[in-house]
Scaffold this motif. Structure first.
Motif, PDB file in Angstrom:
ATOM      1  N   ILE A   1       0.868  -1.188   0.000  1.00  0.00           N
ATOM      2  CA  ILE A   1       0.000   0.000   0.000  1.00  0.00           C
ATOM      3  C   ILE A   1       0.898   1.228   0.000  1.00  0.00           C
ATOM      4  O   ILE A   1       1.283   1.730   1.053  1.00  0.00           O
ATOM      5  CB  ILE A   1      -0.905   0.033   1.250  1.00  0.00           C
ATOM      6  CG1 ILE A   1      -1.579  -1.320   1.462  1.00  0.00           C
ATOM      7  CG2 ILE A   1      -1.926   1.163   1.152  1.00  0.00           C
ATOM      8  CD1 ILE A   1      -2.343  -1.402   2.766  1.00  0.00           C
ATOM      9  N   PRO A   2       1.255   1.722  -1.182  1.00  0.00           N
ATOM     10  CA  PRO A   2       2.115   2.906  -1.207  1.00  0.00           C
ATOM     11  C   PRO A   2       1.376   4.159  -0.727  1.00  0.00           C
ATOM     12  O   PRO A   2       0.162   4.288  -0.910  1.00  0.00           O
ATOM     13  CB  PRO A   2       2.505   3.021  -2.684  1.00  0.00           C
ATOM     14  CG  PRO A   2       2.262   1.644  -3.246  1.00  0.00           C
ATOM     15  CD  PRO A   2       1.059   1.149  -2.503  1.00  0.00           C
ATOM     16  N   GLY A   3       2.114   5.036  -0.112  1.00  0.00           N
ATOM     17  CA  GLY A   3       1.551   6.319   0.329  1.00  0.00           C
ATOM     18  C   GLY A   3       2.607   7.395   0.158  1.00  0.00           C
ATOM     19  O   GLY A   3       3.803   7.103   0.170  1.00  0.00           O
ATOM     20  N   VAL A   4       2.168   8.631  -0.012  1.00  0.00           N
ATOM     21  CA  VAL A   4       3.135   9.715  -0.227  1.00  0.00           C
ATOM     22  C   VAL A   4       3.674  10.238   1.100  1.00  0.00           C
ATOM     23  O   VAL A   4       2.996  10.178   2.126  1.00  0.00           O
ATOM     24  CB  VAL A   4       2.512  10.879  -1.035  1.00  0.00           C
ATOM     25  CG1 VAL A   4       2.243  10.459  -2.459  1.00  0.00           C
ATOM     26  CG2 VAL A   4       1.246  11.369  -0.383  1.00  0.00           C
ATOM     27  N   THR A   5       4.905  10.776   1.067  1.00  0.00           N
ATOM     28  CA  THR A   5       5.572  11.155   2.313  1.00  0.00           C
ATOM     29  C   THR A   5       4.990  12.416   2.942  1.00  0.00           C
ATOM     30  O   THR A   5       5.327  12.754   4.061  1.00  0.00           O
ATOM     31  CB  THR A   5       7.074  11.382   2.074  1.00  0.00           C
ATOM     32  OG1 THR A   5       7.207  12.255   0.964  1.00  0.00           O
ATOM     33  CG2 THR A   5       7.785  10.092   1.805  1.00  0.00           C
ATOM     34  N   GLN A   6       4.131  13.114   2.216  1.00  0.00           N
ATOM     35  CA  GLN A   6       3.525  14.315   2.820  1.00  0.00           C
ATOM     36  C   GLN A   6       2.347  13.950   3.717  1.00  0.00           C
ATOM     37  O   GLN A   6       1.688  14.834   4.258  1.00  0.00           O
ATOM     38  CB  GLN A   6       3.044  15.283   1.737  1.00  0.00           C
ATOM     39  CG  GLN A   6       4.150  15.903   0.920  1.00  0.00           C
ATOM     40  CD  GLN A   6       4.438  15.088  -0.338  1.00  0.00           C
ATOM     41  OE1 GLN A   6       4.246  13.872  -0.354  1.00  0.00           O
ATOM     42  NE2 GLN A   6       4.912  15.738  -1.361  1.00  0.00           N
ATOM     43  N   LEU A   7       2.047  12.672   3.869  1.00  0.00           N
ATOM     44  CA  LEU A   7       0.883  12.296   4.685  1.00  0.00           C
ATOM     45  C   LEU A   7       1.037  12.811   6.112  1.00  0.00           C
ATOM     46  O   LEU A   7       2.099  12.691   6.717  1.00  0.00           O
ATOM     47  CB  LEU A   7       0.723  10.773   4.705  1.00  0.00           C
ATOM     48  CG  LEU A   7       0.369  10.077   3.387  1.00  0.00           C
ATOM     49  CD1 LEU A   7       0.278   8.568   3.590  1.00  0.00           C
ATOM     50  CD2 LEU A   7      -0.935  10.610   2.817  1.00  0.00           C
ATOM     51  N   THR A   8      -0.053  13.356   6.617  1.00  0.00           N
ATOM     52  CA  THR A   8      -0.041  13.852   7.996  1.00  0.00           C
ATOM     53  C   THR A   8      -0.421  12.712   8.935  1.00  0.00           C
ATOM     54  O   THR A   8      -0.780  11.622   8.491  1.00  0.00           O
ATOM     55  CB  THR A   8      -1.084  14.965   8.158  1.00  0.00           C
ATOM     56  OG1 THR A   8      -2.370  14.369   7.864  1.00  0.00           O
ATOM     57  CG2 THR A   8      -0.840  16.121   7.207  1.00  0.00           C
ATOM     58  N   GLU A   9      -0.393  12.988  10.238  1.00  0.00           N
ATOM     59  CA  GLU A   9      -0.798  11.960  11.215  1.00  0.00           C
ATOM     60  C   GLU A   9      -2.216  11.472  10.913  1.00  0.00           C
ATOM     61  O   GLU A   9      -2.513  10.285  10.940  1.00  0.00           O
ATOM     62  CB  GLU A   9      -0.755  12.541  12.636  1.00  0.00           C
ATOM     63  CG  GLU A   9       0.652  12.719  13.135  1.00  0.00           C
ATOM     64  CD  GLU A   9       0.720  13.481  14.450  1.00  0.00           C
ATOM     65  OE1 GLU A   9      -0.310  13.603  15.151  1.00  0.00           O
ATOM     66  OE2 GLU A   9       1.825  13.964  14.769  1.00  0.00           O
ATOM     67  N   LYS A  10      -3.082  12.449  10.623  1.00  0.00           N
ATOM     68  CA  LYS A  10      -4.486  12.106  10.365  1.00  0.00           C
ATOM     69  C   LYS A  10      -4.604  11.219   9.113  1.00  0.00           C
ATOM     70  O   LYS A  10      -5.320  10.212   9.116  1.00  0.00           O
ATOM     71  CB  LYS A  10      -5.261  13.420  10.180  1.00  0.00           C
ATOM     72  CG  LYS A  10      -6.735  13.273  10.072  1.00  0.00           C
ATOM     73  CD  LYS A  10      -7.411  14.654  10.226  1.00  0.00           C
ATOM     74  CE  LYS A  10      -8.732  14.653   9.514  1.00  0.00           C
ATOM     75  NZ  LYS A  10      -8.748  15.409   8.256  1.00  0.00           N
ATOM     76  N   ASP A  11      -3.872  11.586   8.057  1.00  0.00           N
ATOM     77  CA  ASP A  11      -3.890  10.795   6.810  1.00  0.00           C
ATOM     78  C   ASP A  11      -3.384   9.377   7.071  1.00  0.00           C
ATOM     79  O   ASP A  11      -3.938   8.401   6.567  1.00  0.00           O
ATOM     80  CB  ASP A  11      -2.954  11.402   5.748  1.00  0.00           C
ATOM     81  CG  ASP A  11      -3.344  12.810   5.339  1.00  0.00           C
ATOM     82  OD1 ASP A  11      -4.534  13.141   5.436  1.00  0.00           O
ATOM     83  OD2 ASP A  11      -2.446  13.568   4.927  1.00  0.00           O
ATOM     84  N   LEU A  12      -2.293   9.298   7.851  1.00  0.00           N
ATOM     85  CA  LEU A  12      -1.705   7.982   8.124  1.00  0.00           C
ATOM     86  C   LEU A  12      -2.682   7.117   8.918  1.00  0.00           C
ATOM     87  O   LEU A  12      -2.869   5.933   8.632  1.00  0.00           O
ATOM     88  CB  LEU A  12      -0.404   8.147   8.920  1.00  0.00           C
ATOM     89  CG  LEU A  12       0.819   8.589   8.110  1.00  0.00           C
ATOM     90  CD1 LEU A  12       1.905   9.107   9.028  1.00  0.00           C
ATOM     91  CD2 LEU A  12       1.349   7.447   7.254  1.00  0.00           C
TER      92      LEU A  12
END
Ligand code: ATP
Ligand code: MG
Length: 558
Positions: free
Chosen positions: A121-132
Motif C-alpha cells: 500500500i504505497p503512500g506519499v511522504t507528505q501524509l499527515t498523522e491524520k492521513d496515516l
C-alpha cells in the motif's frame, strides 16, 4: 549467441507479455511479476541478451549513486523478502504500507512484497498523522515501512491502529524504540528465497486515490492487472526498449511510480530515480543534461514550471521521448516544450482504478489538446447517464466496457465499499467520473471531472478549455477555473490565476480586462471568466493535481 538470435529470443519473450497485455492471449492462471518477469530478465542479462545498462539507477544529486543490474535487484529483493517473512512475520495476503521518499528501498520492498505475496500500500511522504491513521485503519495494514521524518507521525497514531504489528525504519542513524531497522536486517538477511506462486487474480497492491474530489478510496489491483497491464503501453506509449533509461519524477506513493515500474521492467528498460527532495526545475533540467536519460515523464504541473526556464541553455543529449499524464496538458505548454527541446510531449490518461485508458503512442499523429486514443484491450466509449453509447462529437461520460468481459487490467473493487463499486458501474460500463467527447477519428478530448464542468445559463463549459486559453497569455503561470454563484446565470466561470513574475505588479483591474478579452479571442467568447482572482498558489493534491473542488466549495460557501 549471435546478435540477431539474441534479438529474436528477446522479442519472443516480450511479445508474449505484450500479447497478454493487449488482451490477445489469455492471462495465465498463475503469475508473479518478480518470478515471471524480473527473474527472466535476470537470466537474459546473464546470457548476454541485454545491453550493459543497469535495471535500476538511483542518484541523490549530491554524489551518492546506486546501480543495480536485474541480477543484483533479484538478490537484494530476495533478501528484503526474507526480512518481510522473517523479522516482520508477514504472511501472504497481509498488507504493508510503504511510505518512503524516493529511496532505493521503495523499489526493493515493492519487489519483496511480490515475492512474499504481501499486498503493498504505497503512500506519499507528505501524509499527515491524520492521513496515516485513516489509511492504516482503513487498510488494517500489519506493517509499515518509512523513514526518519515520518516515524514520529506514525508513533503519534500507532496506538489507535490495532492491526499494525511491525514498524520498519529506513535510516542510517541509530535505532528508534519500537522500530526494526530495515537496512541492518537487510544486510544480515539470507539471499535464498522461494518466490510465492501467486495466482493472477491474487491481490498485489492497494492504492488510495489522490482524493482530488473527496476522501481517498481504496483501489485493489491484482498480480496481473498491474504486472501485465502496462507491458503494451510501456512499449507503445512510453516507447521503451532494453536500452532505454526512463525517469519519471513522480512520488513513490502515487500510482505513477507503479506504472513506471510495470512499464519499464518487462521491456528490459532501466528505471532512473533522482531523490528530488523538492520539485526544482533547475535540478530536473540539470539532471536531464547530466545523465543519459532517454525518456522523461512528469505531471503537467512540472512541465508548466520547466517551460518557464530558458531551455535552450541546456543540452539534453540522450533525451528522445517525453510523456505526461495525471492532469490535462495545456496545448501551449506542449508547444513551448517541443519548440525549445525539439522533443514531442505525448499525453496519456488513466486512473488509479485502471491502467492507461487513452494515450498518444509514439509516432501517432497528435491532435493538440486531445489525450489520444483508447488503449487496447480497453473499449472506451462516451456514454450518457443511462450508459447508452453516444455518437462522435457528443459530450458525455468517459466509460470502459466491462460486460460481457471485464478487462483483466482493471481494479478488483473499492475495498470495503460495495456501494461505491456499484455506483461506478452503469449498464455494460464502468464510469470513470470524467467528461469528454470522442471525435470521428477516435481521439478523446477531456472536458473535466464530472463535478468540475460548469453550467452557465445552460452552456456547459469544461474548465480545461478555459485554463488552456488562459495559459496562452504570458501573464499566466497557471490557473484553475471553477463555477461561482451568480444571481442571474445560476453559475458563472471564475478563474483563479497565478501570475508569472513579470506580471505580478501589474494593475489587477487592467489585467483582468486584458485576460478576459484574451479568452474571448482564443476560444468561444461565452467561456470567458466573468470573475477573476489573482492568487499566489493553487490548492493541489500531493501528486500535484489542482483541487478545483476546494476552490468551488469556497465560492459556494461564501
Ligand atoms: P479521487 O478519485 O479520489 O478524486 P483522483 O481521481 O485524482 O482522486 P487518480 O486516480 O490518481 O485520483 O486520478 C485519475 C484522474 O486524473 C482521472 O480520472 C482524471 O480526472 C485525471 N487525469 C488523469 N490523466 C489525465 C489527463 N491526461 N487529462 C486530464 N485528466 C487526467
Ligand atoms: Mg478518481
Amino acid at each position: 549467441m549471435r546478435p540477431w538470435l539474441r534479438h529474436l529470443v528477446l522479442q519472443k519473450i516480450v511479445a508474449t507479455w505484450e500479447a497478454i497485455s493487449l488482451g490477445r492471449q489469455p492471462v495465465p492462471e498463475y503469475f508473479n511479476f518478480a518470478h515471471d518477469v524480473l527473474d527472466v530478465w535476470s537470466r537474459l542479462e546473464e546470457a548476454g541478451h541485454r545491453p550493459p545498462n543497469p535495471a535500476f539507477w538511483w542518484v541523490n544529486g549530491t554524489g551518492a549513486e546506486i546501480k543495480w543490474s536485474f541480477e543484483e535487484l533479484g538478490k537484494q529483493s530476495r533478501k528484503a523478502a526474507n526480512v518481510l517473512g522473517g523479522a516482520c512475520g508477514l504472511q501472504p495476503g497481509d498488507r504493508m504500507m510503504l511510505v518512503l521518499p524516493r529511496l532505493p528501498e521503495w523499489w526493493l520492498v515493492s519487489v519483496a512484497c511480490m515475492r512474499t505475496g504481501v499486498v503493498m500500500i504505497p503512500g506519499v511522504t507528505q501524509l499527515t498523522e491524520k492521513d496515516l491513521k485513516y489509511r492504516l485503519q482503513a487498510s488494517r495494514a500489519k506493517s509499515i515501512i518509512t523513514s526518519d521524518s515520518l516515524a514520529p507521525r506514525v508513533d503519534a497514531i500507532s496506538a489507535e491502529c490495532p492491526s499494525l504489528q511491525t514498524k520498519l525504519l529506513v535510516s542510517d542513524s541509530d535505532s528508534r524504540p519500537g522500530w526494526l531497522n530495515f537496512r541492518e536486517l537487510l544486510r544480515e538477511a539470507p539471499t535464498e528465497h522461494n518466490c510465492l506462486r501467486t495466482k493472477s487474480r491474487d491481490p498485489l497492491a492497494i492504492y488510495f486515490t489522490s482524493g482530488t474530489t473527496g476522501a481517498p478510496k481504496m483501489v485493489e489491483h491484482s498480480q496481473s492487472s498491474y504486472g501485465l497491464g502496462f507491458v503494451a503501453s510501456g512499449r507503445r506509449w512510453v516507447a521503451l526498449t532494453e536500452s532505454d533509461i526512463f525517469w519519471n519524477t513522480t512520488d513513490t506513493g502515487w500510482v505513477k511510480a507503479a506504472w513506471t515500474l510495470f512499464s519499464a521492467w518487462p521491456n528490459g528498460a532501466c528505471i532512473f530515480v533522482h531523490e528530488l527532495p523538492r520539485v526544482d526545475a533547475k535540478v530536473i533540467l540539470n539532471t536531464l543534461s547530466t545523465f543519459p536519460i532517454t525518456t522523461l515523464c512528469c505531471v503537467p504541473t512540472i512541465f508548466r514550471l520547466l517551460v518557464q526556464e530558458d531551455l535552450t541553455r541546456y543540452q539534453f543529449q540522450s533525451l528522445r521521448h517525453c510523456l505526461t499524464g495525471g492532469e490535462a496538458l495545456n496545448p501551449d505548454v506542449r508547444e513551448k516544450w517541443k519548440r525549445q527541446t525539439g522533443v514531442e510531449l505525448y499525453e496519456g490518461y488513466g486512473q488509479s482504478e485502471t491502467v492507461v485508458i487513452c494515450a498518444n503512442p509514439k509516432g501517432m499523429k497528435i491532435k493538440s489538446g486531445s489525450m489520444g486514443k483508447a488503449v487496447p484491450p480497453y473499449d472506451v466509449q462516451i456514454v450518457d447517464d443511462e450508459g447508452n453509447v453516444l455518437p462522435p462529437g457528443e459530450e458525455g461520460n468517459v466509460a470502459i466496457r466491462i460486460r460481457p468481459t471485464r478487462p483483466f487490467c482493471f481494479f478488483n473493487c473499492y475495498l470495503d465499499n460495495p456501494e461505491k463499486t456499484a455506483a461506478s458501474e452503469q449498464g455494460d460500463f464502468y464510469i470513470t467520473g470524467d467528461r469528454a467527447r470522442m471525435d470521428k477519428d477516435g481521439y478523446f478530448w477531456f472536458m473535466g471531472r464530472n463535478d468540475d464542468v460548469i453550467n452557465s445559463s445552460s452552456y456547459r463549459i469544461g474548465p480545461v478549455e478555459v485554463e488552456s486559453a488562459l495559459a496562452e497569455h504570458p501573464a499566466v503561470l497557471e490557473s484553475a477555473v471553477v463555477s461561482s454563484p451568480d444571481p442571474i446565470r445560476g453559475e458563472v466561470v471564475k478563474a483563479f490565476i497565478v501570475l508569472t513574475p513579470d506580471y505580478s505588479s501589474h494593475d489587477p483591474e487592467a489585467l483582468t480586462r486584458e485576460l478576459q478579452e484574451h479568452v474571448k479571442r482564443v476560444t468561444a467568447p461565452y467561456k470567458y471568466p466573468r470573475k477573476v482572482a489573482f492568487v499566489s498558489e493553487l490548492p493541489k493534491t500531493v501528486s500535484g493535481k489542482i483541487q478545483r473542488s476546494k476552490l468551488r466549495s469556497q465560492e459556494w460557501r461564501k
